[in-house]
Structure formats: structure tokens, C-alpha cells
Design a protein around this motif. Structure first.
Motif, PDB file in Angstrom:
ATOM      1  N   PHE A 182      -4.539   6.846  -1.592  1.00 45.48           N
ATOM      2  CA  PHE A 182      -3.737   5.846  -0.740  1.00 45.48           C
ATOM      3  C   PHE A 182      -5.278   4.744  -0.471  1.00 45.48           C
ATOM      4  O   PHE A 182      -6.479   4.839  -1.094  1.00 45.48           O
ATOM      5  CB  PHE A 182      -3.928   6.106   1.248  1.00 45.48           C
ATOM      6  CG  PHE A 182      -3.791   4.925   1.356  1.00 45.48           C
ATOM      7  CD1 PHE A 182      -2.539   4.533   1.847  1.00 45.48           C
ATOM      8  CD2 PHE A 182      -5.176   4.465   2.172  1.00 45.48           C
ATOM      9  CE1 PHE A 182      -2.000   3.457   3.254  1.00 45.48           C
ATOM     10  CE2 PHE A 182      -4.041   2.894   2.938  1.00 45.48           C
ATOM     11  CZ  PHE A 182      -2.727   2.877   3.071  1.00 45.48           C
ATOM     12  N   GLY A 205       1.820  10.897  -3.951  1.00 48.54           N
ATOM     13  CA  GLY A 205       0.991   9.043  -4.885  1.00 48.54           C
ATOM     14  C   GLY A 205      -0.610   9.256  -5.854  1.00 48.54           C
ATOM     15  O   GLY A 205      -0.018  10.711  -6.396  1.00 48.54           O
ATOM     16  N   GLU A 244       4.008  12.233   1.881  1.00 45.22           N
ATOM     17  CA  GLU A 244       3.348  11.533   1.733  1.00 45.22           C
ATOM     18  C   GLU A 244       3.255  11.848  -0.578  1.00 45.22           C
ATOM     19  O   GLU A 244       1.971  13.000  -0.628  1.00 45.22           O
ATOM     20  CB  GLU A 244       1.935  10.725   2.136  1.00 45.22           C
ATOM     21  CG  GLU A 244       1.695   9.154   1.595  1.00 45.22           C
ATOM     22  CD  GLU A 244       0.532   8.830   1.915  1.00 45.22           C
ATOM     23  OE1 GLU A 244       0.437   7.629   1.822  1.00 45.22           O
ATOM     24  OE2 GLU A 244       0.323   8.895   3.139  1.00 45.22           O
ATOM     25  N   PRO A 257       0.933   1.548  -4.849  1.00 50.24           N
ATOM     26  CA  PRO A 257       1.662   2.022  -3.920  1.00 50.24           C
ATOM     27  C   PRO A 257       1.585   3.629  -3.930  1.00 50.24           C
ATOM     28  O   PRO A 257       2.559   4.273  -4.940  1.00 50.24           O
ATOM     29  CB  PRO A 257       2.633   1.547  -3.408  1.00 50.24           C
ATOM     30  CG  PRO A 257       3.516   1.353  -4.672  1.00 50.24           C
ATOM     31  CD  PRO A 257       1.932   0.550  -5.610  1.00 50.24           C
ATOM     32  N   THR A 258       1.634   4.296  -2.362  1.00 48.82           N
ATOM     33  CA  THR A 258       2.308   5.774  -2.471  1.00 48.82           C
ATOM     34  C   THR A 258       3.613   5.629  -1.650  1.00 48.82           C
ATOM     35  O   THR A 258       4.050   4.152  -1.581  1.00 48.82           O
ATOM     36  CB  THR A 258       1.191   6.154  -1.570  1.00 48.82           C
ATOM     37  OG1 THR A 258       1.351   5.407   0.534  1.00 48.82           O
ATOM     38  CG2 THR A 258      -0.478   6.952  -2.057  1.00 48.82           C
ATOM     39  N   ILE A 259       3.812   6.901  -1.357  1.00 47.58           N
ATOM     40  CA  ILE A 259       5.561   6.800  -1.571  1.00 47.58           C
ATOM     41  C   ILE A 259       5.358   8.148   0.190  1.00 47.58           C
ATOM     42  O   ILE A 259       4.919   9.024  -0.270  1.00 47.58           O
ATOM     43  CB  ILE A 259       6.423   7.037  -2.333  1.00 47.58           C
ATOM     44  CG1 ILE A 259       6.146   6.011  -3.581  1.00 47.58           C
ATOM     45  CG2 ILE A 259       8.019   6.765  -1.851  1.00 47.58           C
ATOM     46  CD1 ILE A 259       6.768   5.950  -4.279  1.00 47.58           C
ATOM     47  N   VAL A 260       5.978   7.166   0.969  1.00 44.58           N
ATOM     48  CA  VAL A 260       6.190   8.445   2.368  1.00 44.58           C
ATOM     49  C   VAL A 260       7.688   8.602   1.990  1.00 44.58           C
ATOM     50  O   VAL A 260       8.415   7.671   2.466  1.00 44.58           O
ATOM     51  CB  VAL A 260       5.246   7.844   3.623  1.00 44.58           C
ATOM     52  CG1 VAL A 260       5.706   9.314   4.534  1.00 44.58           C
ATOM     53  CG2 VAL A 260       3.901   7.214   3.086  1.00 44.58           C
ATOM     54  N   SER A 303       1.006  -1.218   0.260  1.00 42.38           N
ATOM     55  CA  SER A 303       0.384   0.099   0.128  1.00 42.38           C
ATOM     56  C   SER A 303       1.151   0.958   0.161  1.00 42.38           C
ATOM     57  O   SER A 303       0.542   2.584  -0.435  1.00 42.38           O
ATOM     58  CB  SER A 303      -0.875  -0.030   1.364  1.00 42.38           C
ATOM     59  OG  SER A 303      -0.351  -0.323   2.745  1.00 42.38           O
ATOM     60  N   GLU A 304       1.853   1.083   0.898  1.00 43.00           N
ATOM     61  CA  GLU A 304       2.908   2.466   0.568  1.00 43.00           C
ATOM     62  C   GLU A 304       3.889   1.511   0.715  1.00 43.00           C
ATOM     63  O   GLU A 304       4.444   0.361   1.435  1.00 43.00           O
ATOM     64  CB  GLU A 304       2.387   3.413   1.336  1.00 43.00           C
ATOM     65  CG  GLU A 304       2.750   3.116   3.141  1.00 43.00           C
ATOM     66  CD  GLU A 304       1.386   3.702   4.067  1.00 43.00           C
ATOM     67  OE1 GLU A 304       0.970   5.101   3.605  1.00 43.00           O
ATOM     68  OE2 GLU A 304       2.027   4.034   5.178  1.00 43.00           O
TER      69      GLU A 304
END
Length: 129
Positions: free
Chosen positions: A47, A41, A39, A52-55, A6-7
Motif C-alpha cells: 500500500f 499489490g 488485497e 494502487p493496490t486492489i481490494v 491508492s487502491e
């Protein structure tokens, strides 16, 4: 039923700078910021979408050396060489990890030195529905 990624969370000295770079690379947008973390995306999805999102997690001590995980990206809507030129213009640099020169991919680094590979095979855009 299995899990989905997911991230991804990457340590960064300058989360805003890396977020801007990776937004340019991936066509992502900033989804939010909290306590110096950023974050990003896919636009209009956020999300929980298919990607996936990136943090970018702010830290004064990012890990050094080759990490056991790196990101591979594939061109969308162009060939590898056109995307290679675009990534260099966006701030990527060439990285040497001992390639022979016969690889079908390019090894690059983002503005903080995180290595990633640009693969040869183009992908179709994700259906935005």
C-alpha cells in the motif's frame, strides 16, 4: 498537491479467485485478507507505492451490467499478442462490447465477467528501487 489513487475496490463473489487471476495478470501478490476480502499489490511495495493496490470486496450481489469504470492494462516486456495469449491462458475470456474489429486493443473479461482492455503500447517495467 493533488491526490493519488491508492487502491481500487472491486466487488467479487469469489475474492480469492479474482485475486489469484489479477495477481497473475499484474505480477502482484496477496498483501492481506480480512473478513473474506483480499488485497493485492506489487511485491515488496504494498500500500502507498507507485501503483494502487486492489481490494476484492466479498459480496453476494456484485453490480450487473457495464460499469462506468474499467481497467486498462499494457504489456510489459513483450508485445500485445504475446500478452493476449498469456491473459487467455490465465483465465481471461474475450468480451464483446460492440467493437468493430479495427481497434488497437483487445477487450477481455476476468473470471467474474469484469471487462478490461489490453492496450497495444508496451510499457517499461517500473523501477523497483
Amino acid at each position: 498537491m493533488g491526490c493519488r489513487i491508492s487502491e481500487l475496490v472491486l466487488d467479487a463473489r469469489d475474492p480469492e479467485r479474482l485475486a489469484g487471476f489479477w495477481c497473475e495478470v499484474l505480477g502482484y501478490v496477496v498483501l492481506g485478507t480480512e473478513d473474506g476480502d483480499v488485497e493485492i499489490g506489487p511485491p515488496g511495495v504494498g500500500f502507498g507505492g507507485p501503483q494502487p493496490t486492489i481490494v476484492f470486496n466479498r459480496t453476494d450481489r456484485p453490480k450487473r451490467g457495464q460499469l462506468p469504470l474499467h481497467i486498462d492494462v499494457s504489456p510489459v516486456g513483450c508485445d500485445q499478442e504475446a500478452e493476449f495469449a498469456r491473459l487467455l491462458a490465465a483465465g481471461a475470456t474475450r468480451a464483446d462490447v460492440g467493437q468493430t474489429g479495427r481497434e488497437s486493443w483487445h477487450v477481455l473479461a476476468d473470471p467474474e465477467g469484469n471487462e478490461f482492455c489490453l492496450l497495444r503500447t508496451p510499457l517499461e517495467p517500473l523501477d523497483s528501487r
